[in-house]
Design a protein around this motif. Structure first.
Motif, short mmCIF file in Angstrom:
data_model
loop_
_atom_site.label_atom_id
_atom_site.label_comp_id
_atom_site.label_asym_id
_atom_site.label_seq_id
_atom_site.Cartn_x
_atom_site.Cartn_y
_atom_site.Cartn_z
N GLY A 48 59.69 2.76 9.61
CA GLY A 48 59.67 3.75 8.54
C GLY A 48 58.25 4.09 8.17
N THR A 49 58.10 5.24 7.54
CA THR A 49 56.77 5.70 7.16
C THR A 49 56.40 5.15 5.79
N LEU A 50 55.15 5.31 5.45
CA LEU A 50 54.63 4.90 4.14
C LEU A 50 54.07 6.16 3.48
N PRO A 51 54.93 6.90 2.77
CA PRO A 51 54.49 8.17 2.18
C PRO A 51 53.28 7.99 1.27
N GLY A 52 52.30 8.87 1.46
CA GLY A 52 51.09 8.83 0.65
C GLY A 52 49.96 8.05 1.28
N ALA A 53 50.26 7.26 2.30
CA ALA A 53 49.22 6.48 2.98
C ALA A 53 48.62 7.30 4.11
N LEU A 54 47.36 7.05 4.39
CA LEU A 54 46.74 7.64 5.57
C LEU A 54 47.23 6.84 6.78
N ALA A 55 47.70 7.52 7.80
CA ALA A 55 48.16 6.84 9.02
C ALA A 55 47.04 6.90 10.05
N ILE A 56 46.36 5.77 10.22
CA ILE A 56 45.26 5.68 11.17
C ILE A 56 45.46 4.39 11.96
N SER A 57 45.62 4.49 13.25
CA SER A 57 45.91 3.30 14.04
C SER A 57 44.76 2.30 13.98
N ALA A 58 45.10 1.05 14.16
CA ALA A 58 44.14 -0.05 14.01
C ALA A 58 42.94 0.08 14.94
N ASP A 59 43.14 0.66 16.11
CA ASP A 59 42.05 0.73 17.08
C ASP A 59 40.96 1.75 16.70
N ILE A 60 41.24 2.69 15.78
CA ILE A 60 40.21 3.65 15.40
C ILE A 60 39.88 3.62 13.90
N VAL A 61 40.53 2.76 13.14
CA VAL A 61 40.31 2.76 11.69
C VAL A 61 38.86 2.41 11.34
N ALA A 62 38.23 1.53 12.08
CA ALA A 62 36.83 1.17 11.79
C ALA A 62 35.93 2.38 11.95
N GLU A 63 36.18 3.19 12.95
CA GLU A 63 35.39 4.40 13.17
C GLU A 63 35.62 5.42 12.04
N ARG A 64 36.85 5.54 11.58
CA ARG A 64 37.18 6.53 10.55
C ARG A 64 36.66 6.13 9.16
N LEU A 65 36.56 4.84 8.88
CA LEU A 65 36.11 4.40 7.56
C LEU A 65 34.62 4.11 7.50
N ASP A 66 33.95 4.15 8.62
CA ASP A 66 32.50 3.91 8.67
C ASP A 66 31.77 5.11 8.07
N PRO A 67 31.12 4.94 6.91
CA PRO A 67 30.49 6.08 6.25
C PRO A 67 29.42 6.77 7.09
N SER A 68 28.78 6.05 7.98
CA SER A 68 27.70 6.64 8.77
C SER A 68 28.16 7.09 10.16
N GLY A 69 29.43 6.88 10.47
CA GLY A 69 29.92 7.23 11.80
C GLY A 69 30.21 8.71 11.96
N PRO A 70 30.07 9.23 13.17
CA PRO A 70 30.31 10.66 13.40
C PRO A 70 31.78 11.05 13.25
N GLY A 71 32.70 10.11 13.43
CA GLY A 71 34.12 10.41 13.31
C GLY A 71 34.72 9.97 11.99
N SER A 72 33.88 9.76 10.99
CA SER A 72 34.38 9.23 9.72
C SER A 72 35.09 10.28 8.88
N LEU A 73 35.98 9.82 8.05
CA LEU A 73 36.65 10.68 7.08
C LEU A 73 35.65 11.09 6.02
N ALA A 74 35.86 12.26 5.43
CA ALA A 74 34.97 12.71 4.36
C ALA A 74 35.00 11.72 3.20
N LEU A 75 36.15 11.18 2.91
CA LEU A 75 36.31 10.22 1.82
C LEU A 75 35.53 8.93 2.08
N ALA A 76 35.28 8.61 3.34
CA ALA A 76 34.58 7.37 3.69
C ALA A 76 33.11 7.40 3.26
N GLY A 77 32.58 8.57 2.99
CA GLY A 77 31.19 8.67 2.55
C GLY A 77 30.96 8.07 1.18
#
Length: 156
Positions: free
Chosen positions: A61-90
């Motif tokens: 089942g899904t988790l409504p309201g949560a960001l769905a980011i697989s474990a293998d790329i979550v570090a890249e998405r949450l890294d504030p200085s990474g090129p593939g980061s989410l805007a919110l990660a800044g």
């Protein structure tokens, strides 16, 4: 008083007394959030990240309201200085709560994120299974920031 119980002949001063090795106490590797704390966390603005795989979300089942980011790329998405980061990660003040299937998968990911310098990251004890068992699946969707995001997206 206790010394009086031993006779001088029963204790040998020549034999070394074995000393137990010191017990090492380690801090917990990662901070955690418990399912009972989830509603309060999202109310104060914590962002919940569902790191389960697509197949796990489809099966459990899904988790409504949560960001769905697989474990293998979550570090890249949450890294504030990474090129593939989410805007919110800044924003280093963002509190992140990672949710895996049973809570064990997110523990290591959180430790990796802490090693990258992100300190406001926790994992949900028991994962999605605990949220579902506690009937808190909708708790994330009720968060104010989620409602605001939905309003912004649907306004376009």
């Amino acid at each position: 008083m206790r010394a009086a119980l031993f006779s001088a002949t029963s204790v040998s001063s020549a034999a070394p007394v074995p000393v137990a090795a010191p017990v090492a106490f380690h801090r917990l590797a990662v901070e955690r959030t418990y399912p009972t704390e989830l509603s309060a966390a999202v109310a104060r603005g914590a962002v919940v990240v569902d790191i389960r795989s697509h197949a796990e979300r489809a099966a459990q089942g899904t988790l409504p309201g949560a960001l769905a980011i697989s474990a293998d790329i979550v570090a890249e998405r949450l890294d504030p200085s990474g090129p593939g980061s989410l805007a919110l990660a800044g924003d280093r003040d963002v509190e992140w709560i990672l949710v895996s299937s049973d809570g064990t998968g997110s523990h290591g990911v959180v430790a990796d994120l802490h090693a990258q310098g992100l300190r406001r990251v926790t994992h949900l004890v028991g994962g999605y299974e605990a949220i579902r068992a506690a009937r808190l699946v909708e708790a994330v969707a009720r968060a104010q920031h989620v409602s605001e995001d939905v309003a912004r997206v649907t306004a376009h």
